[in-house]
Design a protein around this motif. Structure first.
Motif, short mmCIF file in Angstrom:
data_model
loop_
_atom_site.label_atom_id
_atom_site.label_comp_id
_atom_site.label_asym_id
_atom_site.label_seq_id
_atom_site.Cartn_x
_atom_site.Cartn_y
_atom_site.Cartn_z
N ASP A 219 0.82 -1.22 0.00
CA ASP A 219 0.00 0.00 0.00
C ASP A 219 0.85 1.27 0.00
O ASP A 219 0.32 2.37 -0.15
N ARG B 45 -8.92 -1.63 -10.83
CA ARG B 45 -8.52 -0.89 -9.63
C ARG B 45 -7.71 -1.80 -8.70
O ARG B 45 -7.63 -3.00 -8.92
N ARG B 46 -7.14 -1.18 -7.68
CA ARG B 46 -6.30 -1.86 -6.68
C ARG B 46 -5.01 -2.40 -7.30
O ARG B 46 -4.55 -3.49 -6.98
N ARG C 252 -3.55 7.76 -8.54
CA ARG C 252 -4.42 8.32 -7.54
C ARG C 252 -3.65 8.99 -6.43
O ARG C 252 -2.54 8.58 -6.07
N ILE D 136 -2.82 9.96 -2.52
CA ILE D 136 -2.86 9.21 -1.26
C ILE D 136 -4.07 9.71 -0.46
O ILE D 136 -4.34 10.91 -0.38
N ASN D 137 -4.80 8.78 0.12
CA ASN D 137 -6.00 9.13 0.87
C ASN D 137 -5.61 9.68 2.24
O ASN D 137 -5.76 9.04 3.28
N ASP D 138 -5.06 10.88 2.21
CA ASP D 138 -4.63 11.56 3.43
C ASP D 138 -4.84 13.06 3.24
O ASP D 138 -4.00 13.73 2.64
N PRO D 139 -5.97 13.60 3.70
CA PRO D 139 -6.27 15.03 3.45
C PRO D 139 -5.17 15.92 3.98
O PRO D 139 -4.60 15.68 5.05
#
Length: 315
Positions: A232, A270-271, A309, A311-314
Motif C-alpha cells: 500500500d 482498480r487496486r 491516484r 494518497i487518501n490523506d487530506p
C-alpha cells in the motif's frame, strides 16, 4: 735534536649499515609494495572507472534479486546505468560498514602486536588455524554440488577463504615465522614472497567481491519482501484497457466501462500499484500479496490509459 713525531691522524670510519629488519620489511617496504601495486593497477584501470563499474555491478545484482521476487526480469524493465548506480548504495551500505569496522579492528590489533615478540607457539597455532579455515573454505568451494544449496554458502565460503589466506599471509611476516617464509638471503626468496603476497591479495579481493555480491543479492530479496508486506506504500494506479485481462489473483477489481462513440477503452482495473517503470513499460502489482499474484507489464504506447491516484490523506 729529537724530531717531533706527529701522532697518526684518526680516520673517520662510517658505521656499517644496519640490516633491514623484519619490522621494516613489514612497514615501510610493505607500504612501498602496496604503492607499486596501486600504481600498476591504476595504469590499466582508472579509479573512477573502476568505482563506476563496481557501483553498476552491485546495483544490478541488487535490482535483479529485488524484481525477481515479483517475477520480473530486470533486463525487461530497461533501467539505465544511472539507475543501477543510484540503487547500489542500498546494497553496499552494510558491506562497507563491516569492512570499515573490521579493517579498523585489524589495524588496532596490528599496532598492538608489532611492538611485541610473538612466541613461536603462537605463530604455529596461527598457521594451524589458517590452514583449517582455508581447508574448510576450499571444501565448500570444490563441493558446490553437495553444498551449493546451503543458504549461507555464498557468504560463508568466500569469508572462510579470505580469513585463512589473510591469517597465513600475516603470520608469515612475523619474525618467528619459518625461515623460508620470514626471509632469507638472495633475491630468489624475496621475489617468491612478493609474488605470494600479490596472489594472496588477489584471492582476498576476489573473495570479498564474491561475499559483497552475495550480500547485495540478499539485500535485494529482503527489500522485495519488505515491499510485498507494504504494497500500500506504492503509487496507486487505475488502469483502463481495450481488452479484458482475465486476472486470477482475486485482489484486482474489474469493471466494464460504459460504451460511447469513439470510446476504445472497455475495462477498468482498480487496486493496482506501480512496482517500477522503465523507458517503454511499467510493471503493476496488486495492492495485496497473495500466492497467485503476478506482475502486469503495461506498454507505454497508448494502448492503455493509466491514472495515478492521490494518497487518501487530506492535507
Amino acid at each position: 735534536m729529537s724530531r717531533l713525531v706527529k701522532p697518526p691522524m684518526s680516520r673517520l670510519v662510517n658505521p656499517p649499515a644496519e640490516p633491514v629488519g623484519e619490522a621494516d620489511v613489514g612497514g615501510q617496504d610493505g607500504g612501498r609494495q602496496l604503492e607499486r601495486l596501486y600504481g600498476i593497477a591504476t595504469t590499466f584501470v582508472a579509479p573512477a572507472s573502476l568505482l563506476s563499474a563496481l557501483l553498476f555491478y552491485f546495483g544490478y545484482v541488487f535490482s535483479r534479486a529485488q524484481y525477481a521476487y515479483f517475477g520480473v526480469d530486470v533486463d525487461a524493465i530497461g533501467l539505465s546505468t544511472r539507475d543501477y548506480v543510484m540503487r547500489s548504495p542500498q546494497a553496499l551500505l552494510v558491506p562497507l560498514l563491516v569492512i570499515a569496522l573490521g579493517g579498523t579492528a585489524l589495524l588496532v590489533a596490528h599496532l598492538a602486536l608489532r611492538s611485541r615478540d610473538i612466541p613461536l607457539a603462537v605463530v604455529r597455532a596461527t598457521f594451524v588455524v589458517a590452514a583449517v579455515v582455508l581447508l574448510a573454505g576450499l571444501v565448500l568451494l570444490f563441493g558446490y554440488e553437495q553444498y551449493g544449496g546451503w543458504g549461507p554458502y555464498g557468504a560463508v565460503t568466500p569469508l572462510l577463504i579470505t580469513t585463512g589466506v589473510a591469517l597465513a599471509a600475516y603470520a608469515a611476516r612475523w619474525p618467528a615465522a619459518p625461515g623460508f617464509l620470514a626471509g632469507g638471503k638472495g633475491t630468489g626468496p624475496a621475489v617468491v614472497r612478493r609474488g605470494a603476497l600479490m596472489l594472496a591479495l588477489v584471492v582476498i579481493a576476489t573473495c570479498l567481491f564474491w561475499a559483497t555480491a552475495t550480500l547485495a543479492e540478499w539485500t535485494g530479496r529482503g527489500t522485495a519482501k519488505e515491499t510485498a508486506r507494504e504494497l500500500d506504500q506504492l503509487p496507486l494506479v487505475i488502469l483502463d484497457t481495450q481488452e479484458r485481462l482475465f486476472l486470477t489473483d482475486g485482489v484486482v477489481e474489474e469493471s466494464v466501462l460504459p460504451t460511447h462513440e469513439g470510446q476504445t477503452f472497455r475495462y477498468r482495473y482498480r487496486r493496482l500499484r506501480l512496482l517500477v517503470q522503465g523507458d517503454e513499460r511499467m510493471f503493476l502489482v496488486p495492492d495485496q500479496w497473495t500466492a497467485s499474484n503476478s506482475a502486469l507489464a503495461v506498454s507505454l504506447d497508448g494502448s492503455v490509459r493509466v491514472q495515478f491516484r492521490f494518497i487518501n490523506d487530506p492535507p
